[in-house]
Enzyme design. Sequence first.
Site: not given
Ligand code: BES
Ligand code: ZN
Ligand code: MN
Length: 509
Positions: A283, A353, A357
């Site tokens: 990230k 990231d 899931r």
């Molecule tokens: N933990 C994050 C989602 C998240 C984002 C929670 C902001 C709380 C606040 C999750 O693991 C993630 O990174 N999701 C990605 C998925 C994508 C790579 C398909 C996302 O939402 O960008």
């Molecule tokens: Zn996450």
């Molecule tokens: Mn993530």
Amino acid sequence: MTALTLSTAAAAGLRADVVVVGVAKGDKGPVVAPGAEAVDQAFDAKLGSVLETLGASGGDGEVTKLPSPAGVKAPVVLAVGLGALPEKDETFATDTLRRAAGVAARALNGTKKAAFALPVEDAEDVAAIAEGAALGAYAFVAYKENGKDAKAKKDAKGPLAEAVILGGKPRDKEYKAAIERATALAEEMNRARDLINTPPNDLDPEAFAAVAQAAAKEHGIKVQVLDEKALAKGGFGGILGVGVGSDAPPRLVKLTYTSSKAKKSLAFVGKGITYDSGGISLKPAGHNETMKCDMAGAAAVFAAVVTAARLGLEVNVTGWLALAENMPSGSATRPGDVLRMYSGKTVEVLNTDAEGRLVLADALAKASEDKPDAIVDVATLTGAMMLALGSRTFGIMANDDAFRTSVHEIAEEVGEPAWPMPLPEHLKKGMDSPTADIANMGERMGGGLVAGLFLQEFVGEGIAWAHLDIAGPAFNDGGPFGYTPKGGTGTAVRTLVRLAERTAAGDLG
Ligand code: BES
Ligand code: ZN
Ligand code: MN
């Protein structure tokens, strides 16, 4: 935590440091709400106009402190806004009372004893006020040393010590139960908040599992912790694949609460990423500072199971905490790697990231083996859900329309904003992988729904399942509001607990 008690004393006569009264927004200025008549009398029935002179309107979230007149034992009156006056023949909504009590409690840091003289019609109102007070009084001060010593920390204003709720009937069983329920619920919710707020260098999967183990022991819950060796032996490729890049190895915790009178069983599954750096798909700055909150789903599940046990609910509840730290390193899973999941399916990891899931898939498949009547997972799963519903509302997806509707109704009833979201079949195609059974990513559009569809693949045949994506409301980046503090909120705990209560009562299929 704030001690919660009931009293039949009159609002003006109770010995306390502060008496909290409600004030609503009327057509012609602030109107003192029922419950505070005696206090208003001590102001010669002019409390409403005194408040107006002080600039108050009775609006939602408003707080006005004023010195008490003769005749009120508490030296300070705190008037809290309740918003619009209810329609004729209607009463204040329970969540209005919960929020007002929270706002008041938040303004009472450092106070010993406050009496809450808010409008009460029944035990449900008393429960809401008690919950609001205990949740609003929450403060996370464990790391506030002010750069000095332990004494400075001790001097930091502690939360309100005691909230006396007026208007109830302390000897009435129903009211007593309401206070007991509010105490257990708020204590466990506040513990979930503590876990979410604890920095990730102090709360890794092993530390979280240890907290769960200790609490389980205290409350007669059976607990089983699978460490990295047991996970490898069991074939939990999803949990291992996410945790393998971290020096802090993953864990899968199973909490089992059983009641001898249970007719139904529920399984709750929580995403417990103690820190989400994104892994090799790192990230960028600006997206990782609050990623300690990525275990909020597991914290909610943990709190709900412990609350169910403390309340002795007549339903079997199993909690699964899928704990891992998502870090980049020489041993981390790469984009392009294929994982063999607990269910036997293979997953091509296109983006490390999208780790939530992966850990949930293993936990859902494992939870399905027990054939519970329903499974609910709770996860800070996608930024997309946040884009869709904002920062205060969680999304509900399900494989069963009636179950999704029930969960939504329950969430609304307990004061947790939520909204139903679909699982459109056509989005599954985007997760086709040339190499493995499925990829961990699909179309960008509707990313929250894609994640839900991925999870659905790992839920056992014929089991009702709901997925709560709490990415928005799990962590409050803004200022406090109502009974919600900055930081970890404890969202979804009340929905899970009420679902367990409803299931125990036989109200659900
Ligand atoms: N933990 C994050 C989602 C998240 C984002 C929670 C902001 C709380 C606040 C999750 O693991 C993630 O990174 N999701 C990605 C998925 C994508 C790579 C398909 C996302 O939402 O960008
Ligand atoms: Zn996450
Ligand atoms: Mn993530």
